[in-house]
Design a protein around this motif. Structure first.
Motif, PDB file in Angstrom:
ATOM      1  N   GLN A 102      44.761  48.623  66.964  1.00 49.17           N
ATOM      2  CA  GLN A 102      45.987  49.090  67.992  1.00 49.17           C
ATOM      3  C   GLN A 102      46.496  50.345  66.880  1.00 49.17           C
ATOM      4  O   GLN A 102      46.723  50.047  65.514  1.00 49.17           O
ATOM      5  N   THR A 103      47.032  51.439  67.564  1.00 50.42           N
ATOM      6  CA  THR A 103      47.269  52.463  66.935  1.00 50.42           C
ATOM      7  C   THR A 103      48.837  52.625  67.355  1.00 50.42           C
ATOM      8  O   THR A 103      49.532  53.581  66.656  1.00 50.42           O
ATOM      9  N   GLY A 104      49.301  52.144  68.442  1.00 49.59           N
ATOM     10  CA  GLY A 104      50.707  52.495  68.952  1.00 49.59           C
ATOM     11  C   GLY A 104      50.992  51.524  70.112  1.00 49.59           C
ATOM     12  O   GLY A 104      50.120  51.123  70.894  1.00 49.59           O
ATOM     13  N   SER A 105      52.362  51.298  70.312  1.00 45.08           N
ATOM     14  CA  SER A 105      52.839  50.329  71.452  1.00 45.08           C
ATOM     15  C   SER A 105      54.314  50.866  71.696  1.00 45.08           C
ATOM     16  O   SER A 105      54.993  51.406  70.824  1.00 45.08           O
ATOM     17  N   GLU A 106      54.634  50.716  72.895  1.00 41.57           N
ATOM     18  CA  GLU A 106      55.971  50.742  73.424  1.00 41.57           C
ATOM     19  C   GLU A 106      56.131  50.100  74.428  1.00 41.57           C
ATOM     20  O   GLU A 106      55.546  49.843  75.243  1.00 41.57           O
ATOM     21  N   GLU A 107      57.373  49.646  74.663  1.00 42.38           N
ATOM     22  CA  GLU A 107      58.102  48.819  75.823  1.00 42.38           C
ATOM     23  C   GLU A 107      59.274  49.771  76.405  1.00 42.38           C
ATOM     24  O   GLU A 107      60.075  50.210  75.628  1.00 42.38           O
TER      25      GLU A 107
END
Length: 173
Positions: free
Chosen positions: A58-63
């Motif tokens: 995983q390199t990024g996540s956003e909600e």
């Protein structure tokens, strides 16, 4: 629309969601390939069956909290990953999951896996918390992956890392 800062999402919630990732690297990662003729056509057509293994990080996540304040149907999770084989980056993956139901919590997830030779897509309705391993269906592709079908088996290997095994058939439809 309110946006929350980008943060790491624990694997116990996302291992199924991001399981879509590995689909993209399939043809580059062939561990086993076999060829078979399709008996229903007048000319010879060939299909290749591939079992592939790679690692997704995983390199990024956003909600995104859309609509009513707090977690509600229509809210989204957006996740990006890099795909690796033997420590070498081969491609990347992006997935968008939309909350569709609660009690149990379910997300509709659509992912695209990009590699130099084309793209592979996958889609699944996932329940939280996810099972220890998940099989994600391949729904299509483009370029060298235009006829890809099968599934990817995903197993967590840490908070933001997963081991992926692809089971693909590529060839005429």
């Amino acid at each position: 629309m309110r946006r929350t800062p980008m943060r790491k999402i624990p694997m116990r919630y996302l291992r199924a969601v991001v399981g879509l990732t590995a689909l993209a690297a399939a043809p580059l990662l062939a561990a086993t390939t076999s060829t078979s003729d399709t008996p229903h056509t007048p000319h010879t057509t060939q299909q290749r069956t591939q079992i592939l293994k790679l690692v997704a990080k995983q390199t990024g996540s956003e909600e995104l909290d859309l609509g009513k304040k707090g977690l509600s149907p229509g809210d989204e999770r957006i996740i990006s990953e890099d795909l690796y084989r033997d420590g070498r980056k081969l491609g990347d993956h992006s997935v968008v999951c939309t909350y569709v139901h609660f009690q149990p919590t379910e997300l509709q997830c659509v992912g695209t896996f990009a590699l130099p030779q084309g793209q592979i897509t996958g889609q699944a309705l996932l329940r939280l918390p996810p099972a220890p391993s998940i099989d994600i269906p391949v729904t299509g592709g483009a370029g060298a992956y235009a006829t890809a079908r099968g599934y990817v088996h995903t197993v967590p290997a840490g908070q933001t890392v997963r081991r992926l095994t692809f089971h693909l058939t590529v060839g005429p439809q």
